[in-house]
Structure formats: structure tokens, C-alpha cells
Design a protein around this motif. Structure first.
Motif, PDB file in Angstrom:
ATOM      1  N   PRO B  71     -11.823 -13.740 -11.764  1.00 53.17           N
ATOM      2  CA  PRO B  71     -12.132 -14.700 -12.837  1.00 53.17           C
ATOM      3  C   PRO B  71     -13.607 -14.696 -13.248  1.00 53.17           C
ATOM      4  N   SER B  72     -14.520 -14.625 -12.281  1.00 57.89           N
ATOM      5  CA  SER B  72     -15.941 -14.666 -12.616  1.00 57.89           C
ATOM      6  C   SER B  72     -16.355 -13.403 -13.380  1.00 57.89           C
ATOM      7  N   ARG B  73     -15.554 -12.364 -13.304  1.00 54.54           N
ATOM      8  CA  ARG B  73     -15.857 -11.135 -14.042  1.00 54.54           C
ATOM      9  C   ARG B  73     -14.999 -11.032 -15.296  1.00 54.54           C
ATOM     10  N   GLY B  74     -14.252 -12.101 -15.547  1.00 47.39           N
ATOM     11  CA  GLY B  74     -13.394 -12.090 -16.732  1.00 47.39           C
ATOM     12  C   GLY B  74     -12.237 -11.110 -16.613  1.00 47.39           C
ATOM     13  N   ARG B  75     -11.759 -10.908 -15.399  1.00 51.70           N
ATOM     14  CA  ARG B  75     -10.676  -9.939 -15.188  1.00 51.70           C
ATOM     15  C   ARG B  75      -9.454 -10.636 -14.599  1.00 51.70           C
ATOM     16  N   ILE B  76      -8.314  -9.941 -14.655  1.00 52.79           N
ATOM     17  CA  ILE B  76      -7.075 -10.470 -14.090  1.00 52.79           C
ATOM     18  C   ILE B  76      -6.512  -9.423 -13.129  1.00 52.79           C
ATOM     19  N   ALA B  77      -6.199  -9.849 -11.915  1.00 58.69           N
ATOM     20  CA  ALA B  77      -5.663  -8.923 -10.912  1.00 58.69           C
ATOM     21  C   ALA B  77      -4.177  -9.183 -10.712  1.00 58.69           C
ATOM     22  N   ARG B  78      -3.436  -8.110 -10.488  1.00 59.47           N
ATOM     23  CA  ARG B  78      -2.006  -8.218 -10.215  1.00 59.47           C
ATOM     24  C   ARG B  78      -1.642  -7.359  -9.004  1.00 59.47           C
ATOM     25  N   ALA B  79      -0.695  -7.849  -8.210  1.00 57.60           N
ATOM     26  CA  ALA B  79      -0.144  -7.043  -7.114  1.00 57.60           C
ATOM     27  C   ALA B  79       1.200  -6.518  -7.600  1.00 57.60           C
ATOM     28  N   VAL B  80       1.324  -5.186  -7.738  1.00 61.12           N
ATOM     29  CA  VAL B  80       2.515  -4.670  -8.416  1.00 61.12           C
ATOM     30  C   VAL B  80       3.636  -4.228  -7.484  1.00 61.12           C
ATOM     31  N   VAL B  81       3.289  -3.568  -6.381  1.00 61.89           N
ATOM     32  CA  VAL B  81       4.312  -3.035  -5.479  1.00 61.89           C
ATOM     33  C   VAL B  81       3.795  -3.169  -4.061  1.00 61.89           C
ATOM     34  N   MET B  82       4.695  -3.377  -3.113  1.00 57.93           N
ATOM     35  CA  MET B  82       4.331  -3.398  -1.697  1.00 57.93           C
ATOM     36  C   MET B  82       5.456  -2.766  -0.863  1.00 57.93           C
ATOM     37  N   ARG B  83       5.179  -2.538   0.405  1.00 56.68           N
ATOM     38  CA  ARG B  83       6.211  -1.963   1.284  1.00 56.68           C
ATOM     39  C   ARG B  83       7.141  -3.066   1.786  1.00 56.68           C
TER      40      ARG B  83
END
Ligand SMILES: [Fe+2]
Ligand SMILES: [Fe+2]
Lengths: 390, 269
Positions: B71-83
């Protein structure tokens, strides 16, 4: 719902076997209630469920598990059948080192065994010959009394040492050749691999006893000739199993059978006689295996006999400019059979060596006939065989 | 076509084998793929924000760091796949069998052996979970076993060293993943009957593939579909999945990171 109560057994002390057994009996959609008195039951059950990819949830002090979602053995195939008749014609490379008849997991790595056609290597006799060989292994240390006094005339002792020197390098070729092919046979043909392995072990013993006899009264072995080694090199370098087996076992070891029996009969001391007699019993098996797999091969491949004949001719061509059996070995055999320097002894020795060569020639013809060569062809090919015996 | 670039941390030499294998897997299926290996997760997270990689194979702590910094960098993170094996892990805190401790609060004034300080499973989550269960952490001596710091405990080393310290009496309790307790029993590090479980954490999730906004969505979709379509029953990919320690890929979920987020806040990591 099926149930499994482990009681005091921990999943970390062998209980996982009982759990896996119970899970493997579950049908799709079925579940298992796991209980037990061990306090860490749930901790371990959760770890195992994750490792095996099984559905898992806690139900009070018990765990509810489902069958594994991935089946390691789905797609596994049987590598033929375990019994002697269970070998297939062309075992695939990915059966690799698996025991014949084992269930081979899909995705097993491919091994490159060059001899992977049943017709190239198989003999129905291989299993029997291996068992016979395993039962007939003798101990070089105890089979003769190496402390027996051996007091021969100096030249006769020298002749024995020269014959032993000749035998050792021939036995070495006879070890190297089957050892090399042993590593190329698809292990699916287990009995063939075993026969070749124990054949190499036989030769290791032969090398040992002939070396011990050579060094019994002398500090070093005798002479090794260029012609003798050139003859053996054509065997060691032969890349084709059938050709090598034919030249080594049928023709070479067949001739050696006569030579070793000759030495048993004419040896000037009991140690030499015993080690030659015992080695001859091993050689008889080597010849038998060579004959039986080539006989079968020839029955399945109409071109084989022509190719074998061509191999003898090619070897004869390659060796015709070498001296043949060297004088040192020939004369040593005469002297060994003579046992002394009197004219009568020398003449007897000479006659015996001439008779030996006649016998070798006759034996080769019998074996060639058994493989299916005509009488005329057998006589011709036997005559082209190396004068170096092996 | 520009390759899809993955970042991963080199915690073991087998990491090269794994991603070389995946590179071949993706490229045989028409997805140009490349990867970059980092020494530590902090460097990987920075490189991800800097645009050096398209997707990061993140430890749970690296995921939390990425998610927090976004958020402080104006970005959005997503976790897409996991084991599948990343879901619903628990950690355990074990003591020597004869130890008088019966509940977490009994460890007050004593020595708690943890793995590497940045290991979610062997340090961060267990400490938070013990505190939740009544242990006063300010009265507990934390003994770190910093094997391969920066790798976030991906290497079992720190957990094994903590377990060995427990047996030698150098610490009074040791933390590890549930399945590593089994593994340390099986390899003889922890003889049968030598330890007992004092505390078990709530289930939590482990690694995930993390992407940031701006990733090429079509390529990402292809990446996800190929991964989720891998079947362990297919012998051609089984070896790769065995190496990476999974039977099936799962769609990423965020429900399993709450305890780690709370733990990071509590411990200031
Ligand atoms: Fe021999
Ligand atoms: Fe032999």
C-alpha cells in the motif's frame, strides 16, 4: 465410517504403517476415524495426512481422514513374471534394475542396456547352469595343499611356470569378456546376468590358482608373447555378444577344456593336476552356456550361423600374420608331458601334445555341428580357429 | 515473446534442479519461462517491487512483507497459487518428557529454543501462539538457532539444531513444524519417548506464488492453468512435484496468514 484405534501405539513409532493400511482399504468418498491413547496422535496424523495428500480434520481427540488423492501405484506395470518362463521378448528400458515380475512405478528412469532382446541372450539352461555353478564354487585356499613339496627338475618347473603364465593371460581374457557383457544384459534376463557374473568369478579363481602355482617355486611368471596377446585382443575387442560368446566359449573355452584335462593327466605334480582338473569342471559350464544360448539364438535367427562363420574367418584373417601358438608354450607343454629329458620321455611328451591338438580339433567340430553347421563347414571352421587355443 | 520470470530463494542446491525442471515444463507447453535465484527473501521482495521478476515464490513471511509494503508503494499484492502441502500446517512446542511444564505459562523464566529468527514455523508463529495461550514472552529467554538466516526457515536445519539443544538440556522447549517432529523421530534426532508436545498452534498456511499489479494477466493466467493442471498421477511431472513437495497445486488463499500477520506485529518482524 471405518475406524482404527491405535491404542498406545504412536504414529511416530510404526503406527503410520497401520494408518496407511487402513487408508488404502478406503473407497473413494469413504473416511476413517482414527483414535488412540497416544497424546500426539493428532499432531502426527496431521503431518502424515499432508505428506500423503489425504483429507484431514479433527473430531475431538480423534482424526477423520480420507483416502489419498494421489495414487503412486496408478499406472505401475508388472515387469513380466517372476518365474523362469516369465521373461518377455523385449523388456523396456524403464524396467531398469527392477526384479522380474515387480510392479514398476510409472516414470521410472530409462536404463540403456544394449542386450535387451531375449533372442540375443536367452537360454532355458541359464538358471540351471547358474545354480550348478553356485553349488560348485571351490575354495582355492583349501582345495589343494599348497605346502606339498614340489621338487621337479629345474627345466620342468620352468615349463610348468610358462604354461601357467599362458593360462593366466587366457583366463584374464575369459574374465573380461563375460564381465563386460554382464553389464550390458538387461537385468530382466536375470539368469543370464547371473551366469555371466559367476562365470567371471570362476575365472577370477582360475587366475588365482594358476598365479599361485606359477609363483610356488619361482619369483616371477614366465613369458607373455605378442602373438598370444594379439589373439586374445580379438576376443576382448569383439563388440557383438553372439560373436564373442562363440569365439570365446564355444571355440576357445571348448579347446581349453581339452588343454586343462591334458594338464590334469600329464602334470608332473599333484598341485598342478588338481587345479587344472577343477578349472576344467568350471570351463565345461562356460562352454555349455555358450552352446545353449547360441543354439537357441540360431534357431530364431537364420542369419546367425553365417555371421558366426564370418567372424571365425575375419579373426583368422586378422591373426594369420602372427606366429600362432608360440614356441615357448608348445615346447613347455611337451616338456610338462614328458616330465624329463630322456629320449623316450621327450617322444611321449611330443606325441601327447600332437594328440591334444587332434582332440581339440575333434571337440570343436562336435560343438560346431551342435550349433547347426554342416560337417564340412564344421571341419573348415575348426581348422581356421586360432592356433593359440583360446 | 518476453519470458515470464519467476524469483525463488536458493535455500538448497536442489532449487536449481526444481526450477530448471519447471522451465522445461512451461516451455514445452508454450509458455516462455525464466527464473532468478536470490540469496534471501528480503532481496527477492525488493526485486519484485523493482520489477525484476513477474512472480515470486514466497515464504509466508515474504508474503506478509510484500503485502504490508504494497500500500505505501501504491501497489497491490496477490497470492495466486500454493501447494496442497502449504495448507493447514501446525507447529508444535516440545519439551523433554520428564519436564514439569504442563501448560505454555510454565515456560516463563525458562529457555525457549527456536529455529532461525525469521522462520515463521519454527520461531515467529510458535512464540505468538504461546503468548496467546498464556506465556509471558518478556519473562522467557528466546534461544535462536540461526541456520541460514534470510531463508525464512525453508531449511530444516534450525529446527534440528533446536531439537538437539533440547536433548542436551541447553533449552527447555523447542519449536518445529508438526511433520518435522515425525521426521526428527524417524531420523533418530529425537529418540522415541524423549520429548512430548506441550503446545500445538492453530493451523496456518505456508508458501505461495505472489504477483503484483501490472503483471501480464494473460501470461499469468497461462502460468496458473498449467500449474493447476499438473497431475501427480502423470509420471512425467511427478518427479518435479515430489522434489517441490506437493501432490497438487491449489488456488491461493489468504485465510491462512492471519496468525503470522498478528505474530509479526507482536514481535516487530
Ligand atoms: Fe577359466
Ligand atoms: Fe571359462
Amino acid at each position: 465410517m471405518k475406524t482404527l484405534d491405535l491404542g498406545p501405539l504412536s504414529l511416530a513409532r510404526g503406527g503410520h504403517l497401520a494408518l496407511r493400511r487402513a487408508l488404502s482399504s478406503l473407497a473413494d468418498g469413504e473416511s476413517l476415524r482414527l483414535s488412540g491413547a497416544e497424546p500426539e496422535l493428532l499432531v502426527h496424523a496431521r503431518g502424515l495426512a499432508r505428506r500423503w495428500s489425504c483429507p484431514f480434520r479433527e473430531a475431538g481427540a480423534d482424526a477423520i481422514l480420507g483416502p489419498p488423492t494421489a495414487a503412486r501405484w496408478a499406472g505401475a506395470e508388472r515387469a513380466g513374471h517372476a518365474g523362469p518362463q516369465g521373461a518377455v521378448d523385449h523388456p523396456p528400458a524403464h524396467w531398469g534394475l527392477a526384479a522380474r515380475g515387480a510392479a514398476v512405478e510409472a516414470g521410472s528412469p530409462a536404463f540403456h542396456f544394449a542386450l535387451d532382446q531375449r533372442d540375443e541372450v536367452w537360454s532355458d539352461d541359464a538358471g540351471r547352469l547358474y545354480l550348478q555353478a553356485a553349488a560348485a564354487q571351490w575354495d582355492p585356499a583349501t582345495i589343494v595343499d599348497w605346502s606339498l613339496p614340489v621338487e621337479l627338475p629345474a627345466e620342468v618347473e620352468d615349463a610348468v611356470v610358462q604354461v601357467m603364465t599362458f593360462l593366466i593371460e587366457n583366463e584374464t581374457a575369459a574374465l573380461v569378456v563375460p564381465a563386460r557383457f554382464c553389464a550390458q544384459v538387461h537385468p530382466h534376463f536375470r539368469e543370464v546376468m547371473q551366469v555371466l557374473a559367476i562365470q567371471a568369478a570362476d575365472e577370477a579363481r582360475h587366475i588365482e590358482v594358476f598365479t599361485r602355482r606359477a609363483l610356488l617355486r619361482r619369483p616371477a611368471p614366465g613369458l607373455s608373447t605378442a602373438g598370444g596377446q594379439a589373439s586374445l585382443q580379438t576376443l576382448v575387442d569383439e563388440p557383438d555378444f553372439a560373436m564373442a560368446s562363440f569365439l570365446l566359449s564355444v571355440l576357445g573355452e571348448g579347446s581349453f577344456l581339452s588343454l586343462l584335462r591334458f594338464l590334469d593327466q600329464h602334470a608332473p605334480d599333484p598341485i598342478t593336476a588338481t587345479i587344472c582338473r577343477l578349472s576344467a569342471t568350471d570351463e565345461a559350464r562356460h562352454v555349455a552356456f555358450g552352446l545353449s544360448h547360441l543354439e537357441r539364438h540360431a534357431a530364431h535367427d537364420a542369419t546367425l550361423l553365417d555371421r558366426l562363420a564370418a567372424a571365425v574367418e575375419a579373426r583368422h584373417g586378422a591373426l594369420q600374420h602372427t606366429a600362432g601358438l608360440n614356441e615357448e608354450v608348445f615346447d613347455a607343454l611337451v616338456l610338462v608331458a614328458a616330465g624329463g629329458w630322456s629320449p623316450a620321455e621327450l617322444q611321449r611328451g611330443w606325441d601327447a601334445v600332437v594328440a591334444l591338438q587332434t582332440e581339440m580339433h575333434a571337440g570343436r567340430q562336435v560343438r560346431l555341428r551342435r550349433l547347426g553347421f554342416s560337417e564340412e563347414e564344421a571341419t573348415r571352421l575348426s581348422g581356421l580357429h586360432t592356433r593359440n587355443f583360446m | 515473446m518476453r519470458p515470464f520470470v519467476l524469483g525463488a530463494v536458493a535455500y538448497d542446491p536442489k532449487v536449481v534442479t526444481i526450477w530448471d525442471g519447471f522451465k522445461l515444463f512451461f516451455e514445452e507447453r508454450g509458455l516462455p519461462f525464466d527464473y532468478v535465484l536470490f540469496h534471501n527473501y528480503e532481496r527477492q521482495v525488493e526485486a519484485h517491487f523493482a520489477g525484476m521478476i513477474d512472480v515470486a515464490w514466497n515464504s509466508p513471511l515474504a508474503w506478509v512483507h510484500t503485502e504490508r509494503a504494497a500500500p505505501s508503494r501504491g501497489r497491490i499484492a496477490r497470492a495466486v497459487v500454493m501447494r496442497d502441502s502449504d495448507q493447514d500446517l501446525t507447529s508444535v512446542v516440545v519439551v523433554r518428557t520428564e519436564d514439569p511444564a504442563r501448560v505454555p505459562a510454565d515456560l516463563a523464566g525458562r529457555r525457549l529454543g527456536v529455529g532461525a529468527a525469521d522462520s515463521p514455523q519454527a520461531a515467529i508463529i510458535p512464540q505468538w501462539s504461546l503468548a496467546q495461550a498464556g506465556l509471558d514472552l518478556s519473562r522467557t529467554t528466546i534461544v535462536r538457532h540461526d541456520v541460514l538466516l534470510g531463508k525464512h526457515g525453508d531449511h530444516v536445519g534450525g529446527e534440528r539444531v533446536a531439537a538437539q539443544a533440547l536433548l542436551r538440556g541447553e533449552v527447555d522447549a523447542a519449536c518445529m513444524i508438526d511433520s518435522n517432529l515425525l521426521a526428527l523421530h524417524a531420523d533418530g534426532t529425537l529418540p522415541a519417548g524423549s520429548v512430548r508436545v506441550l503446545h500445538t498452534t492453530a493451523p496456518y498456511d505456508h508458501c505461495n506464488f505472489t504477483v503484483l499489479d501490472g503483471v501480464d494477466e494473460a501470461t499469468l493466467a497461462r502460468f496458473n492453468i498449467l500449474l493447476l493442471g499438473m497431475s501427480w498421477d502423470d509420471p512425467t511431472v511427478r518427479r518435479l512435484m515430489d522434489l517441490e513437495g506437493l501432490k497438487a497445486w491449489r488456488v491461493g488463499r489468504l485465510s491462512g496468514y492471519a496468525s503470522l500477520q498478528a505474530a509479526c506485529t507482536l514481535l516487530g518482524v
